[in-house]
Design an enzyme around this catalytic site. Structure first.
Site, short mmCIF file in Angstrom:
data_model
loop_
_atom_site.label_atom_id
_atom_site.label_comp_id
_atom_site.label_asym_id
_atom_site.label_seq_id
_atom_site.Cartn_x
_atom_site.Cartn_y
_atom_site.Cartn_z
CB CYS A 112 -0.93 -0.01 1.22
SG CYS A 112 -2.12 1.35 1.24
CB CYS A 113 3.80 2.28 2.03
SG CYS A 113 3.12 2.55 3.68
CB CYS A 200 -2.19 6.64 6.23
SG CYS A 200 -1.35 7.09 4.68
CB CYS A 203 -1.12 3.09 9.05
SG CYS A 203 -1.72 2.12 7.66
CB CYS A 228 6.12 4.20 4.72
SG CYS A 228 6.99 5.76 4.46
#
Length: 238
Positions: A112-113, A200, A203, A228
């Site tokens: 995702c990162c 985020c 997270c 990340c």
């Protein structure tokens, strides 16, 4: 450019403001990466300098509402342009369609990162010779050897060397917040709600008294892997 070891030694003996001046004078294309309290301290330090670097930030699409307002507050307070980089929809939309909105809780945050942060960062760094970050040695186990300047090897495929400056490497969290209070620097209101390190929304969570500031980031993962990818070189050095 001076030999990197000699430059590291030189910068280790001067103030963050002087490091900024040297970095800006040494590189034609240089920018500050802005997201948190440390970065606004750097923006405040360059506010009255005649030559100013660019400022950019990464909008992952998953930030807290308070963070978006904070970015706007900084833009207006200093009268600066903040270049905002967002994820590539051609990568993001298929990812979300296949894996949903919260896959990182099951298989780690790296994918995702990679889409929401790393790809936009690559675009931000592409025209640059150097970038400036607010990394500090005491932020996490992965950052305890962060130098004041380094050759950034995390982004392969570049024809030219990319330098990364970390003027606040030796500062503590207390140093940062003393500066913020003394200079009346804008800060993210989430800090008043127990959020020490802010990323985020899914997270990041508030931390308890005496917890390390990075314990609120990717709290379901092992502490020595809490990067990340923006500073992935730290993992190899830690």
């Amino acid at each position: 450019m001076t030999d990197i070891t000699s430059l590291q030694l030189e910068l280790s003996n001067i103030s963050p403001r002087e490091i900024l001046k040297k970095a800006i004078s040494a590189h034609e294309n240089i920018a500050i990466s802005f997201s948190g309290a440390e970065d606004v301290v750097l923006i405040d330090m360059i506010a009255k300098m005649p030559n100013k670097p660019k400022i950019f930030t990464l909008d992952t699409g998953r930030l807290h509402a308070e963070t978006y307002r904070f970015i706007e507050d900084v833009r207006k307070h200093y009268g600066v342009t903040i270049e905002v980089y967002t994820p590539n929809n051609e990568q993001l939309e298929p990812f979300v369609k296949q894996k949903g909105m919260f896959s990182f809780y099951e298989d780690g945050h790296q994918e995702c990162c990679g889409i929401r942060k790393i790809e936009p960062l690559r675009r931000a760094l592409k025209p640059l010779d150097a970038w400036i970050t607010g990394q500090r040695k005491d932020q996490s186990p992965t950052r305890n050897t962060v130098p004041h300047v380094q050759k950034d090897t995390a982004f392969e495929g570049r024809a030219e060397v990319l330098y990364k400056y970390n003027p606040l490497a030796d500062w503590s969290s207390e140093d940062v917040w003393n500066y913020i209070r003394m200079m009346e620097v804008p800060f993210n209101p989430l800090h008043l709600k127990g959020f020490k390190s802010i990323g985020c929304e899914p997270c990041t969570k508030a931390t308890l008294p005496n917890q390390h500031e990075r314990e609120g980031r990717w709290w379901w993962e092992e502490a020595t892997q809490k990067e990340c990818g923006l500073h992935s070189g730290n993992l190899a050095a830690s």
